[in-house]
Design a protein around this motif. Structure first.
Motif, short mmCIF file in Angstrom:
data_model
loop_
_atom_site.label_atom_id
_atom_site.label_comp_id
_atom_site.label_asym_id
_atom_site.label_seq_id
_atom_site.Cartn_x
_atom_site.Cartn_y
_atom_site.Cartn_z
N SER A 63 0.64 -1.06 0.12
CA SER A 63 0.14 -0.26 0.15
C SER A 63 0.51 1.12 -0.05
O SER A 63 0.42 1.79 -0.62
CB SER A 63 -0.96 0.04 0.83
N THR A 64 1.93 1.27 0.85
CA THR A 64 3.12 2.84 0.55
C THR A 64 3.62 2.72 -0.34
O THR A 64 3.56 3.70 -1.17
CB THR A 64 3.88 2.22 1.99
N LEU A 68 3.02 5.99 -2.85
CA LEU A 68 3.93 6.59 -3.34
C LEU A 68 4.58 6.77 -4.66
O LEU A 68 4.46 8.07 -4.77
CB LEU A 68 5.85 6.05 -2.55
N SER A 69 4.19 5.83 -5.50
CA SER A 69 3.86 6.10 -6.64
C SER A 69 2.93 7.31 -7.58
O SER A 69 2.60 7.81 -7.97
CB SER A 69 3.54 4.15 -7.53
N GLY A 86 -4.62 15.29 -0.39
CA GLY A 86 -4.42 15.69 0.67
C GLY A 86 -5.19 15.06 1.92
O GLY A 86 -4.38 14.51 2.25
N PHE A 87 -6.19 15.57 1.73
CA PHE A 87 -6.65 14.94 3.06
C PHE A 87 -6.88 12.97 3.10
O PHE A 87 -5.68 12.10 4.26
CB PHE A 87 -8.18 14.79 2.74
N ALA A 88 -6.96 12.50 2.00
CA ALA A 88 -6.67 11.44 1.21
C ALA A 88 -5.41 10.61 2.57
O ALA A 88 -5.23 9.84 2.23
CB ALA A 88 -6.71 10.94 0.56
N MET A 89 -3.92 11.70 1.47
CA MET A 89 -2.31 11.14 1.92
C MET A 89 -2.29 10.91 3.51
O MET A 89 -1.75 10.74 4.11
CB MET A 89 -2.00 11.86 0.77
N SER A 93 -1.59 8.18 5.68
CA SER A 93 -0.19 8.37 6.58
C SER A 93 -0.41 7.76 7.59
O SER A 93 0.37 7.51 9.06
CB SER A 93 0.34 9.82 6.46
N LEU A 94 -1.20 8.56 8.53
CA LEU A 94 -1.96 8.16 9.89
C LEU A 94 -2.06 6.57 9.88
O LEU A 94 -1.49 6.59 11.35
CB LEU A 94 -2.78 8.65 10.48
N GLY A 95 -2.95 5.97 9.25
CA GLY A 95 -2.77 4.85 9.13
C GLY A 95 -1.19 4.04 9.23
O GLY A 95 -1.39 2.85 10.49
#
Length: 131
Positions: A63-64, A68-69, A86-89, A93-95
């Motif tokens: 998933s990471t 990153l892709s 931005g919100f989705a990223m 990241s918090l996950g």
């Protein structure tokens, strides 16, 4: 699954179209071969990760890599960026951070220190019921 796809491709005539295109372009056969080899190596790598580290880590890594892709595609091929991306990223990241903190005792202690949830007991080395 492969036999079903073969029967379906033969029945719809798509197999004949594909074979004709491959016969007309040997370069296409080389690309298909390389694509197949790289796909096999990718699947082998994921299976090795699952065997060595477990499925949760393997899913986190894949998933990471996908995230990153996507980020790299925004850098290489500029396109409109909305606040939703931005919100989705940030959520993604918090996950990842939550997963690492949940599995790593030292990270959990650092996270608790950061947020002030553990006052004096961290300094004494006793976290009690918090962890």
């Amino acid at each position: 699954g492969g036999a079903y796809v073969l029967v379906l491709a033969l029945g719809t005539g798509q197999m004949q179209v594909g074979v004709a295109k491959c016969a007309a372009s040997p370069e296409l056969v080389a690309y298909l071969f390389v694509y197949s080899v790289v796909g096999f190596l990718g699947i082998s790598f994921v299976m090795a990760m699952i065997r060595r580290f477990g499925c949760v880590i393997a899913v986190t890594v894949t998933s990471t890599r996908k995230a990153l892709s996507i980020m790299l595609s925004y850098l290489l091929y500029p396109k409109p960026f909305s606040a939703r991306y931005g919100f989705a990223m940030a959520v993604f990241s918090l996950g990842i951070v939550a997963d690492v903190v949940a599995k790593n005792h030292a990270a959990k202690v650092a996270w608790l220190r950061l947020w002030g949830a553990v006052k004096g007991c961290v300094l004494q080395g006793s976290l009690g019921p918090l962890i």
